[in-house]
Enzyme design. Structure first.
Site: not given
Length: 410
Positions: A81, A143
């Site tokens: 991400d 994350e």
């Protein structure tokens, strides 16, 4: 330079293309639909078994070698991400998406693991990786989400380790400002835990002309913030790490009304769980006492986030030994400094043995397309160092090779 006799080499050009494609098309946590599809398609092209959609947008691939039941079950993890911020590097492959960028190097982590998966698959086919075992490649979403519902928690909750049983799990993060290509290892507590606090102070509102009729929540908030910054210095032993910071404050709606409610959003970071318990207790006591001093009430709502990353000794030693074999002792640090940032990789370590380590990102800052030297993560000028792609892929393949040849789990 690596020191391996294996003929199959990492495909730098492909990894650089993958990394820059992902960099140009950043997606936030649990929104990595294009990224996960891109990753899954690459993995399938390597001939791996691929599972999509675990944890929402997570991707898991697997390869078995020899007799899998007679060898270790390894897992290698990368995060995918991006962050909600505007990129200002000026690089030709900068983010094409307004307000989103890969400012923490997850594009590089993903490309390194893709390259590692490709290299491992080729070395298995050529017979250069021998022995027995299974490798699971975990491409994790979200994350950066933080708190109690990040990508690692969701993947685990949806059966990651039930569907893909694992003995040992490993992860790499780039080390901003650290020397390019050097690998950093540390046994025991390595990265801080991170908990989010929402502090609500409630009083009574009144017109600004009649403050004696109010219980000013903003005044109580200001005093509380000052007092909270003494919690660490007055309660935590000087050689123990604890960090408290205030990130957001809010109170009131207009200039001439004394607010009845004020809010503080803060964060606690520690390495030691006992220290966390102490700091949480003292914060609640301080908030209550400060609020009462102004005729208000105080409430602390805790979102228990990522625990501390604690590296297990044997897996850490094995990973450092592989790095030393491949790159030489001068490229490996085994007593790296601890890191006060947090990582949801810690949740994997609650379920199996494993270790997490860094690879130095070197001079990685850019402005107007020109280098500006070392740059921290979460900066609009940050870029992952492409020179690390082959280092990471070679390391992943070397670790698998070493573990499978040992033929035992640690």
């Amino acid at each position: 330079m690596t020191h391996t006799s294996s003929q199959e080499r990492p495909d730098f050009d492909a990894m650089r293309d993958w990394r820059r494609h992902i960099h140009q098309n950043p997606e936030l946590g649990f929104e990595e639909h294009l990224t996960s599809t891109y990753v899954a398609e690459r993995l399938e092209s390597f001939g791996l078994s691929v599972t999509r959609g675990l944890g929402g947008t997570g991707v898991v691939a697997q390869i078995a070698v020899g007799d899998p039941d007679k060898g270790p079950r390894l897992a290698l993890r990368a995060d995918m991400d991006a962050l909600p911020m505007q990129e200002h590097t000026g690089l030709p492959y900068a983010s094409r998406v307004a307000g989103k960028m890969h400012a923490c190097g997850h594009d590089g982590h993903t490309a390194m693991l893709l390259g590692g998966a490709d290299l491992i698959a080729r070395r298995v086919r050529s017979g250069q990786i021998k022995g027995n075992g299974t490798v699971t490649f975990i491409f994790q979403p979200a994350e950066e989400v933080g708190g109690s519902d990040g990508g690692a928690q969701r993947m685990i909750a949806e059966g990651l380790f039930d569907k893909f049983p694992t003995d040992e799990v490993y992860g790499i993060h780039n080390g901003p400002t650290e020397e390019e290509g050097r690998m950093y290892f540390r046994e025991g507590p390595f990265m801080c835990s991170s908990d989010k606090l929402e502090i609500v102070i409630r009083g009574a509102s009144s017109h600004g002309a009649t403050p004696h009729l109010a219980k000013d929540a903003s005044l109580a908030m200001a005093s509380t913030i000052m007092a909270l910054h003494s919690v660490v210095s007055q309660n935590v032993p000087p050689l123990e790490t604890a960090i408290f910071n205030v990130g957001q404050v809010s109170a009131g709606t207009v200039f001439n009304i004394i607010p009845s409610e004020a809010r503080i959003t803060a964060c606690i970071r520690v390495f030691n769980p006992e220290t966390a318990t102490l700091v949480h207790r003292r914060i609640k006591e301080v908030v209550s006492a400060q609020a009462q001093a102004f005729g208000c009430t105080g409430e602390v709502i805790v979102d228990y986030g990522y625990p501390s990353v604690v590296n297990e000794a044997q897996t850490l030693a094995a990973a450092a030994a592989t790095a030393t074999r491949l790159f030489g002792t001068d490229r490996v640090v085994t007593d790296a400094a601890r890191v006060t940032a947090s990582e949801d990789f810690a949740f994997y370590l609650k379920h199996c043995s494993g270790s997490f380590f860094l690879i130095g990102n070197g001079d990685n800052g850019y402005r107007d397309g020109k280098p500006i030297g070392p740059c921290s993560v979460h900066s609009p000028y940050f870029d992952f160092n492409d020179n690390n792609l082959t280092v990471g892929a070679e390391f992943w393949a070397g670790l698998v090779e070493d573990k499978f040849q040992q033929g035992v789990t640690t």
